[in-house]
Design a protein around this motif. Structure first.
Motif, PDB file in Angstrom:
ATOM      1  N   ALA A  74       0.836  -1.192   0.000  1.00  0.00           N
ATOM      2  CA  ALA A  74       0.000   0.000   0.000  1.00  0.00           C
ATOM      3  C   ALA A  74       0.875   1.247   0.000  1.00  0.00           C
ATOM      4  CB  ALA A  74      -0.908  -0.003   1.235  1.00  0.00           C
ATOM      5  N   ALA A  75       0.455   2.250  -0.766  1.00  0.00           N
ATOM      6  CA  ALA A  75       1.166   3.536  -0.804  1.00  0.00           C
ATOM      7  C   ALA A  75       0.687   4.357   0.389  1.00  0.00           C
ATOM      8  CB  ALA A  75       0.882   4.256  -2.116  1.00  0.00           C
ATOM      9  N   CYS A 103      -6.783  -5.084   9.675  1.00  0.00           N
ATOM     10  CA  CYS A 103      -7.129  -5.698   8.393  1.00  0.00           C
ATOM     11  C   CYS A 103      -8.563  -5.315   8.002  1.00  0.00           C
ATOM     12  CB  CYS A 103      -6.980  -7.207   8.487  1.00  0.00           C
ATOM     13  SG  CYS A 103      -7.107  -8.050   6.902  1.00  0.00           S
ATOM     14  N   GLY A 104      -9.476  -5.369   8.956  1.00  0.00           N
ATOM     15  CA  GLY A 104     -10.846  -4.942   8.693  1.00  0.00           C
ATOM     16  C   GLY A 104     -10.949  -3.456   8.399  1.00  0.00           C
ATOM     17  N   GLU A 105     -10.228  -2.648   9.186  1.00  0.00           N
ATOM     18  CA  GLU A 105     -10.303  -1.196   9.014  1.00  0.00           C
ATOM     19  C   GLU A 105      -9.644  -0.718   7.726  1.00  0.00           C
ATOM     20  OE1 GLU A 105     -10.069  -0.204  13.826  1.00  0.00           O
ATOM     21  OE2 GLU A 105      -8.488   0.525  12.496  1.00  0.00           O
ATOM     22  N   VAL A 151      -9.739  -8.445  -2.199  1.00  0.00           N
ATOM     23  CA  VAL A 151      -9.441  -7.078  -1.755  1.00  0.00           C
ATOM     24  C   VAL A 151     -10.014  -6.114  -2.799  1.00  0.00           C
ATOM     25  CG1 VAL A 151      -7.643  -5.429  -1.108  1.00  0.00           C
ATOM     26  CG2 VAL A 151      -7.371  -7.863  -0.555  1.00  0.00           C
ATOM     27  N   THR A 152     -11.183  -5.602  -2.493  1.00  0.00           N
ATOM     28  CA  THR A 152     -11.888  -4.725  -3.432  1.00  0.00           C
ATOM     29  C   THR A 152     -11.996  -3.297  -2.914  1.00  0.00           C
ATOM     30  OG1 THR A 152     -14.021  -5.337  -2.467  1.00  0.00           O
ATOM     31  CG2 THR A 152     -13.250  -6.639  -4.366  1.00  0.00           C
ATOM     32  N   TRP A 153     -11.479  -3.060  -1.707  1.00  0.00           N
ATOM     33  CA  TRP A 153     -11.578  -1.752  -1.062  1.00  0.00           C
ATOM     34  C   TRP A 153     -10.353  -1.560  -0.181  1.00  0.00           C
ATOM     35  CZ3 TRP A 153     -11.483  -0.492   4.092  1.00  0.00           C
ATOM     36  CH2 TRP A 153     -11.854   0.820   4.419  1.00  0.00           C
ATOM     37  N   TYR A 154      -9.959  -0.321   0.007  1.00  0.00           N
ATOM     38  CA  TYR A 154      -8.918   0.013   0.977  1.00  0.00           C
ATOM     39  C   TYR A 154      -9.209   1.392   1.541  1.00  0.00           C
ATOM     40  CZ  TYR A 154      -6.925   2.600  -2.958  1.00  0.00           C
ATOM     41  OH  TYR A 154      -6.743   3.450  -4.012  1.00  0.00           O
ATOM     42  N   ASP A 155      -8.648   1.693   2.692  1.00  0.00           N
ATOM     43  CA  ASP A 155      -8.856   2.969   3.372  1.00  0.00           C
ATOM     44  C   ASP A 155      -8.083   4.061   2.628  1.00  0.00           C
ATOM     45  OD1 ASP A 155      -8.906   5.188   5.026  1.00  0.00           O
ATOM     46  OD2 ASP A 155      -8.332   4.094   6.837  1.00  0.00           O
ATOM     47  N   GLU A 156      -8.813   4.886   1.885  1.00  0.00           N
ATOM     48  CA  GLU A 156      -8.170   5.932   1.086  1.00  0.00           C
ATOM     49  C   GLU A 156      -7.638   7.083   1.943  1.00  0.00           C
ATOM     50  OE1 GLU A 156     -10.498   7.078  -2.312  1.00  0.00           O
ATOM     51  OE2 GLU A 156     -10.889   4.979  -2.833  1.00  0.00           O
TER      52      GLU A 156
END
Length: 195
Positions: A74-75, A103-105, A151-156
């Protein structure tokens, strides 16, 4: 003799450190540094962002898609580096529980411990952070199993983007753009996978 509530997490953490086999002399040195830090009674957890106390415990988790032989990086917005996801261990929180929570967050998926390591870390580093509020992270590096398609989402707010790389692609990346220990971790992981 009974242990105080503060002694039990320290004893658990020292047992976790004892499970690690150093990859190289630097990890051996970091393990010794971490063990001294835990044993000497220093505060283990961050109490105020970003740098109080100046050294605190972190759980990284490297997500591995074993079928594709790819790792998720992740960047990280604040660090300006490609890193594994993770976060600071909260007071009275087991480092594995930090992995599950983060991991959830950060990725919106359930943490699934790798069959390579179970709920124990593969690697440990002691690193001075970059940027404002510099401090020292004592980081436990866990390995999780996941299908890349999950993994279809990440905390932007945390990450500018994420990407999947093969082990060779990680090792081909200039270290200046990665966590300073990412190449060493990747080599250790590759050796474990090939056993």
């Amino acid at each position: 003799m009974t242990s105080s509530p503060h002694e039990e997490p320290r004893a658990r953490l020292l047992r976790v450190l004892d499970t690690l086999t150093p990859w190289d002399e630097l990890e051996r040195d970091h393990l010794a540094t971490a063990a001294r830090w835990v044993a000497d009674g220093s505060p283990l957890h961050r109490t105020r962002k970003p740098d109080v106390p100046p050294t605190h415990l972190v759980s990284y988790f490297v997500v591995l898609d074993a079928a594709r032989e790819q790792l998720l990086l992740a960047a990280h917005r604040k660090a300006g580096l490609w890193l594994p996801p993770g976060g600071h261990v909260e007071p009275d929180e087991d480092p594995w529980d930090t992995v599950v929570r983060e991991c959830g967050e950060e990725l919106g998926i359930r943490a699934c411990a790798s069959s390579l390591t179970g709920e124990f870390p593969l690697f440990l580093t002691v690193t001075r952070t970059r940027g404002p509020g510099t401090h020292t992270d004592v980081s436990l590096w866990y390995v999780l199993d996941a299908d890349a398609r999950s993994v279809t989402w990440y905390d932007e707010g945390e990450f500018a983007s994420v990407r999947w790389l093969t082990v060779d692609q990680v090792l081909d990346e200039p270290i200046e753009g990665l966590d300073p220990h990412m190449h060493r971790f990747t080599r250790k992981l590759r050796q474990r996978v090939r056993r």
